[in-house]
Structure formats: structure tokens, C-alpha cells
Enzyme design. Structure first.
Site, short mmCIF file in Angstrom:
data_model
loop_
_atom_site.label_atom_id
_atom_site.label_comp_id
_atom_site.label_asym_id
_atom_site.label_seq_id
_atom_site.Cartn_x
_atom_site.Cartn_y
_atom_site.Cartn_z
N HIS A 40 -2.70 -95.02 -37.58
CA HIS A 40 -3.48 -94.36 -36.53
C HIS A 40 -3.68 -92.87 -36.84
O HIS A 40 -2.70 -92.13 -36.96
CB HIS A 40 -2.72 -94.51 -35.20
CG HIS A 40 -3.41 -93.94 -34.02
ND1 HIS A 40 -2.83 -93.01 -33.20
CD2 HIS A 40 -4.65 -94.17 -33.52
CE1 HIS A 40 -3.66 -92.70 -32.22
NE2 HIS A 40 -4.77 -93.38 -32.39
N HIS A 82 -9.77 -85.63 -33.69
CA HIS A 82 -9.64 -86.44 -32.47
C HIS A 82 -10.15 -85.74 -31.21
O HIS A 82 -10.97 -86.29 -30.46
CB HIS A 82 -8.18 -86.85 -32.25
CG HIS A 82 -7.98 -87.64 -31.00
ND1 HIS A 82 -7.70 -87.05 -29.78
CD2 HIS A 82 -8.06 -88.96 -30.76
CE1 HIS A 82 -7.60 -87.99 -28.85
NE2 HIS A 82 -7.81 -89.15 -29.41
O1 G3P Z 1 -7.74 -96.79 -32.50
C1 G3P Z 1 -7.19 -96.72 -31.25
C2 G3P Z 1 -6.99 -95.33 -30.72
O2 G3P Z 1 -7.28 -94.39 -31.71
C3 G3P Z 1 -7.73 -95.03 -29.50
O3 G3P Z 1 -7.25 -93.90 -28.87
O4 G3P Z 1 -7.32 -91.55 -28.23
O5 G3P Z 1 -6.04 -92.23 -30.23
O6 G3P Z 1 -8.51 -92.24 -30.28
P1 G3P Z 1 -7.30 -92.41 -29.43
CA CA Z 2 -8.99 -92.98 -32.45
#
Ligand code: G3P
Ligand code: CA
Length: 291
Positions: A40, A82
Site C-alpha cells: 500500500h 496521496h
Molecule cells: O488501495 C486502497 C487504499 O489505498 C484506499 O485508501 O486513502 O489509502 O488511498 P487510501
Molecule cells: Ca490509495
């Protein structure tokens, strides 16, 4: 809905109750196929998120899949970050003190390239930069990895779907090999996912969130995955999603996020999910036997 879906919907109606079942009643992780493990924002527990260092760390850990977040600069370049602000993950406050609230869309690519996107995480990452999407996919390719690309905040960036596909095409990511097994494009916005599918039907897509069962038939017309927070799902919900065929005629898949402990990984794998998105992908892989 076909017969498999009818049975699964019955199970889904028990969804909330399934959350309350003791762990022995949840399907064990080793009953089914091993989940795909996705780093992630890269391996973001160990290196600054959404940087090339996080991609390389995932590679060193033997993790094939990385997830990232794509947004657009003031002068129209795609960058990997992000938040919609540069504040949390760069030194923008020091470099541009008068430019609050430091939105990505208000800075040029050249300005963002000056920022340090690593020191906030640790001194050994000083000098790490916010990568452009081109730089990012080049590194993922060099590492022979695979990409779960999130189009982030698409309402802020009209046309970002077409632009993202153009960059992916220019960088060789829309050839048959990448389309077959190395690329998924996802978003929290169903409109954005639908647009990607319409523009380039060969691209595998994912919708982030936990849509209602009633919405699944329409969503399955343009998405291949439903990717929810792990805290929102049950065995029944996952089975119901699997009962629908997605945009490419295969059962909808479920990649759940963000799973960071071995215990949670085993529990969520037991729900039957296809993928686990994790800041600690090595921990999740080792706990589940995933790959
Ligand atoms: O890929 C799942 C996740 O990345 C979604 O949440 O806020 O981390 O982009 P976020
Ligand atoms: Ca994400």
C-alpha cells in the site's frame, strides 16, 4: 443474477451477523486460494509512502504488487502522492511558507520536484522526491513489479482518466502483457472507474468502497473488482460480490485494505478475499501464505 448469486445473496443477508461469529466460524485462510498481497503506497510502513524508495523496498521484500495514488499539478503533470495537499509528506511549508494550504493542484511539477518527500519519514530518506507518474511506472517496470494505480480525487482533476491512460500508454503499460496481468486502475469514484473502462476497455479496473449489493449489477458492467476497507466486510459480502461477473466476464474480485497485522490478515483472508492491501506486505504475506 445467476444461481451462484442467489445463494450468495442469501449469505449476504447474514453479513452483519457474520461479523459477530467467533473466529472458528470464519473460513480459515488456508481453506482457499492464497490472497494476492499489495504494498500500500509501496511498502509504506518501511519507507516514505508513494516514493520510489517505497517501491524498491517492496521489491526487496519480494512483493510483486504496489499500490499508488495519482494526482495532477498546476501545469498538468501527473504525480504520485496521496493527500491533496503537499503538507504532510513533504517539506513544502519550509520551502514555500506563503503558499498555504499547499494543494498539489496549486504547484507546478518543477516546484514539487524541489521538495523533500522523505525526511518526514526518517533522516535516511532525506532527498527523496515526489515521483512523477512516468518515473514511478518506469521504476515498477524496472523491478518487474505490478501496479494497482489509484486515481485520487478525480473531481479535482477533470480529464485525469484520459491523461493517466495516455501516460501509461506512452510508458508501455497498455501493451498486452501489462494488460493481462500487471495493471489494475482503481478509484473511489464510480464515474472515474466507468470512464477508464469506456476509454480503454482492456484495462482491469477496481472500485474502492463497499457498495450495496443492489448496486453490484450496474457496477459490474465496468469494474472487475470491489475493493473495500477490511473493517466493512463479511464472508457473506465477499461471497455475494464474487457471485457477479465483472467487466471482463470473470467473477468480481475483492482486494481489501488496509491490513497490517498477521492476525487481521488471517481473519480477512478467511473471508475469502482475493487480495490484501498492506503497509506491511511482508507480514501479511507470511501470515497468509499469499504472494
Ligand atoms: O488501495 C486502497 C487504499 O489505498 C484506499 O485508501 O486513502 O489509502 O488511498 P487510501
Ligand atoms: Ca490509495
Amino acid at each position: 443474477m445467476h444461481a451462484r448469486a442467489v445463494a450468495a445473496t442469501t449469505t449476504a443477508l447474514l453479513g452483519t451477523a457474520a461479523l459477530l461469529l467467533p473466529s472458528s466460524d470464519v473460513r480459515a485462510a488456508d481453506d482457499g486460494e492464497r490472497p494476492t498481497v499489495i504494498a500500500h503506497r509501496g511498502a509504506s510502513a518501511y519507507a516514505p509512502e508513494n516514493t520510489l524508495a517505497a517501491v524498491d523496498t517492496a521489491a526487496r521484500l519480494g512483493i510483486q504488487w504496489v499500490e499508488n495514488d495519482v494526482q495532477r499539478t498546476k501545469d498538468g503533470k501527473l504525480v504520485v502522492i496521496h493527500d491533496d495537499s503537499l503538507q504532510r509528506t513533504t517539506d513544502v511549508e519550509q520551502v514555500f511558507p506563503s503558499r498555504a494550504p499547499w494543494k498539489v493542484k496549486d504547484f507546478t511539477a518543477a516546484e514539487i520536484a524541489r521538495l523533500d518527500a522523505g525526511s518526514w519519514f526518517g533522516p535516511s530518506y532525506a532527498g527523496t522526491h515526489v515521483p512523477t507518474l512516468e518515473q514511478y511506472v518506469h521504476r515498477v517496470d524496472r523491478n518487474h513489479q505490478k501496479l494497482l494505480l489509484e486515481i485520487k480525487n478525480p473531481t479535482l482533476y477533470p480529464g485525469i482518466e484520459q491523461q493517466t491512460l495516455k501516460v501509461l500508454s506512452n510508458e508501455g503499460w497498455l501493451d498486452s502483457g501489462h494488460l493481462a496481468s500487471r495493471l489494475i486502475v482503481q478509484s473511489f469514484s464510480a464515474d472515474s472507474v466507468r470512464t477508464v473502462h469506456q476509454l480503454k476497455p482492456g484495462v482491469k479496473t477496481g472500485l474502492l468502497g463497499t457498495p450495496s449489493v443492489a448496486d453490484l449489477p450496474a457496477l459490474a458492467q465496468f469494474t472487475d473488482q470491489i475493493n473495500p476497507s477490511h473493517t466493512t466486510i463479511t464472508t457473506g459480502y465477499v461471497a455475494t460480490v464474487h457471485a457477479f461477473d465483472g467487466a471482463h466476464g470473470k467473477p468480481l474480485e475483492v482486494f481489501a485494505w488496509t491490513v497490517n497485522s498477521a492476525e487481521t490478515a488471517r481473519q480477512v483472508a478467511g473471508y475469502g478475499v482475493d487480495g490484501l492491501i498492506s503497509n506491511k506486505p511482508d507480514v501479511v504475506r507470511d501470515a497468509t501464505g499469499g504472494s
